[in-house]
Enzyme design. Structure first.
Site, short mmCIF file in Angstrom:
data_model
loop_
_atom_site.label_atom_id
_atom_site.label_comp_id
_atom_site.label_asym_id
_atom_site.label_seq_id
_atom_site.Cartn_x
_atom_site.Cartn_y
_atom_site.Cartn_z
N GLU A 141 46.91 73.62 41.27
CA GLU A 141 47.87 74.34 40.43
C GLU A 141 47.55 75.82 40.44
OE1 GLU A 141 49.20 76.29 36.63
OE2 GLU A 141 47.22 76.13 37.52
N GLU A 142 46.24 76.11 40.45
CA GLU A 142 45.80 77.50 40.34
C GLU A 142 46.22 78.35 41.54
OE1 GLU A 142 44.83 78.79 37.79
OE2 GLU A 142 43.87 77.28 36.52
#
Ligand SMILES: [Zn+2]
Length: 714
Positions: free
Chosen positions: A404-405
């Site tokens: 996600e990052e």
């Protein structure tokens, strides 16, 4: 990345759209939205058993394990944690538990170095201090601190200070005759907040040679309060890592925009990828930045550009001159989502998805391990209930995302891969990224979910006040905003977490939530176990409260007789979007808003009619027969999908929702097709987009009418 970082900062800027604190849902016959009196009773019984199973000690066990090692996307440690999550899902009795692998662009740094070559020699440490009280702070070692998706470079140039690196900042510099082209720009993370990828985008556009983003103590350090390890704010050496991907153009793996990066998938060249920055960028602590800022001459920076360092901030250029070296390896790496399901008894193809990401920049205590621990607990409890025969009527999907990052990667790839199944059956996507950084509840959601969210908050007990969460939440919001009628739920949705693919690409109703508090160590190594157990959530009470909120919300959506979408607040919200559109300069002269006002009104009436008919049906006594509402629910699922634009919004075809898109800063932009064109003064395009928007709203109203016609009449 997380929604609430944004909410905190932009919350004051957006207009009130959700139900007002003073306008709570009425306590009516003890019925839960979407349930009959009888099924409300059984749902409450079920939720009471959920509450009995809550266990802060179990939450803590997961949390401690998850935060033991740094676990960034693509690392062995994060794959190990994927196996841990999978094994827990299996042990908890979830079905169809599997790992999903995607190979995505995830370059790691080989070298990062910043040295000042003039007027004095100085080498930035680019490292964070260890503290004896916190053994984890010794465990990071020599790992490099960097910004994901930075370009490589070997550049020497004069430095300018460009405040927050937003367009108006460069405009000011240019008005002073300071040309950013070819310079190294140093900018602050906040004041006002904008996504670091936007700072990179703007710097690239302005011809900046390299970008340094640092954490000024005014924003998240000593000016805010006590710093780590004595308090929750960032100490002198803390560094905010993060990605700078242009995922506001298209999220997910940059090399497979719009389709899943599974084995054998077509991949474009990195040079063709629109979400890949061409600018090198590096994050810095204020301690490393200070010697550089001190060596800037030129004009004194404007008052609101002055940070909290004991000096007068000047903008340069020079005499500070830096040598910046960044060497990224350009590699593609595997990432791993974990999925598990609790199959529904009546409507297994209708899906309520509970998602959280697992990858962290370092230990990721708040972001995201608090959410991952919460998710594992929710899975344990819903699994235990299912084992006792208390299965939901619809399928509950637990999705644990990777990377996600970087570019909201795991969720985006999964959403793209299973678009057909999700388009048909997804009831809602409920996101918890960072679950807990303190006691202050916050949630963003599409407004059709407002009543259900407020009812859940009414039923949960706030750990501190021992009153209802709704009560504690209302008090926090009204004191933060200085306004008792401030909206509780944020109904303007930007981007910055895993709900994006569901809302913007698939047209699935979403909510994204967490508990907030003073938190100055975001994406630094100090976001660790010590921080959480001393400042964020000693005793794991709020993390456990989030298990309850998430579990109840998931179960209500999974068990409701009639899926509790209330399109009345949704239509009102769109009405406010239209009102705020009127504020775009020149818009009322150029665009005729009669048709859209009528379309909103049409939807509101259809929603009112649907609501009344549904309420009449649900107030009838007795248990409902399986299948009574099957056609109605199938029709309800189609309403949000009608809000998707076939070709997406102009120049960003991946973003299909007609009501929401992120600005490049990640801030919310409602009615994006019209608004973006109007703000650019492109009135022909704005008129065309307005026409399409009116069509989508009319289609949503039609779909709402079709649903109303399917409410069984006895
Ligand atoms: Zn996160």
């Amino acid at each position: 990345m997380r929604l609430r970082t944004l909410c905190l900062v932009i919350g004051l800027l957006v207009t009130g759209l959700a139900l007002m604190a003073a306008d709570q849902p009425k306590e009516e016959a003890n019925r839960i939205p979407g349930f009959t009196a009888a099924t409300s009773d059984s749902e409450r019984g079920l939720e009471a058993r959920l509450v009995d199973l809550l266990d802060p000690a179990s939450t803590a066990r997961h949390f401690r394990l998850l935060t033991e090692e740094p676990h960034p996307a693509g690392s062995d440690e994060n794959l190990k944690l994927a196996h841990y999550v999978r094994d827990q899902f299996v042990a908890y009795g979830l079905e169809e538990v599997k790992l999903h692998r995607y190979d995505v662009l995830l370059p790691w740094p080989r070298k990062i170095a910043v040295t000042m070559v003039e007027p004095v020699e100085y080498t930035a440490s680019l490292a964070e201090d260890a503290y004896p009280v916190d053994k984890d702070s010794y465990a990071v070692g020599a790992s490099l601190t960097y910004l994901g998706m930075s370009a490589s470079c070997d550049v020497t140039a004069d430095v300018i200070y460009a405040h927050s690196g937003n367009p108006e900042d460069y405009d000011w510099l240019e008005a002073q005759g300071i040309d950013p082209r070819g310079k190294i720009a140093i900018v602050r993370y906040s004041n006002p907040y904008s996504y670091r990828g936007f700072k990179a985008w703007e710097a690239e556009r302005r011809g900046v040679a390299a970008l340094i983003i640092y954490s000024d103590p005014k924003d998240d350090g000593y000016r805010q309060g006590k710093v780590f390890p004595h308090g929750p704010w960032g100490p002198e050496s803390h560094i905010q890592r993060g990605a700078i991907t242009y995922d506001f153009i298209v999220p997910g793996d940059p090399l497979t925009p719009g389709w899943a990066s599974i084995e054998g998938a077509k991949r474009i060249a990195p040079e063709e990828a629109r979400s890949v920055p061409r600018i090198p960028a590096v994050p810095m602590s204020w301690r490393d930045a200070k010697p550089i800022l001190e060596k800037l001459g030129g004009p004194v920076a404007p008052l609101d550009w002055q940070g909290a360092l004991p000096m007068t901030y000047r903008v340069g250029p020079g005499p500070a001159k830096l040598h910046v070296e960044i060497d990224m390896d350009g590699e593609t790496r595997p990432i791993w989502n974990v999925e598990g399901r609790i199959r529904g008894t009546e409507k297994p193809e209708e899906l309520v998805i509970l998602g959280n990401h697992r990858d962290a920049w370092v230990f990721g205590a708040v972001d995201p391990s608090s959410g991952t621990a919460t998710q594992l607990e929710a899975a344990r409890i819903l699994g235990a209930l299912a084992k006792k025969g208390e299965r939901p009527r619809r399928t509950v999907v637990f999705a644990n995302w990777d990377a996600e990052e970087w570019h909201l990667t795991g969720s985006t790839e999964w959403g793209e891969q299973f678009a057909a199944e999700l388009g048909k059956g997804a009831v809602a996507y409920l996101n918890v990224d960072s679950s807990t950084a303190g006691p202050d509840f916050s949630i963003g959601a599409v407004a059709s979910l407002n009543p259900t969210i407020l009812e859940v908050a009414r039923d949960v007990i706030d750990p501190n006040t021992r009153r209802s969460l709704l009560d504690a939440w209302s008090k926090t919001v009204s004191s933060a905003e200085g306004d008792a009628s401030a909206p509780l739920i944020e109904n303007e949705l930007g981007s910055g977490s895993d709900y994006t693919v569901f809302l913007n690409f698939l047209g699935v109703p979403v909510a994204s939530m967490g508990f907030d508090g003073p938190y100055g160590v975001y994406h630094s190594q100090y976001d660790d176990l010590y921080w959480m157990e001393h400042f964020g959530d000693p005793g794991y009470r709020y993390m456990t409260a989030m298990v309850e909120v998430w579990g109840r919300l998931g179960l209500r959506l999974a068990n409701a007789d009639v899926i509790p979408y209330d399109f009345r607040p949704y239509a009102s919200t769109v009405g406010s979007f239209v009102d705020s559109l009127r504020e775009v300069p020149g818009l009322e002269e150029e665009l005729d808003l009669t048709a859209i006002a009528a379309a909103v009104d049409g939807w509101r009436q259809a929603a009112e009619n649907l609501h009344q008919k549904t309420e009449e049906a649900l107030t009838l006594e007795g248990e409902t027969q399986a299948g009574t509402y099957a056609d109605l629910n199938a029709a309800l699922l189609k309403v949000e999908r009608e809000l998707l634009l076939e070709d997406g919004i102009p120049d960003r075809p991946w973003f299909k929702h007609a009501l929401y898109a992120p600005r490049y800063t990640y801030a919310a932009m409602s009615l994006p097709g019209v608004r973006e064109a109007a703000e650019a003064g492109n009135w022909d395009l704005a008129r065309k987009q307005l026409g399409l928007l009116v069509e989508r709203l009319a289609a949503a109203a039609k779909a709402t009418e079709r649903a109303a016609a399917l409410v069984p009449v006895r």
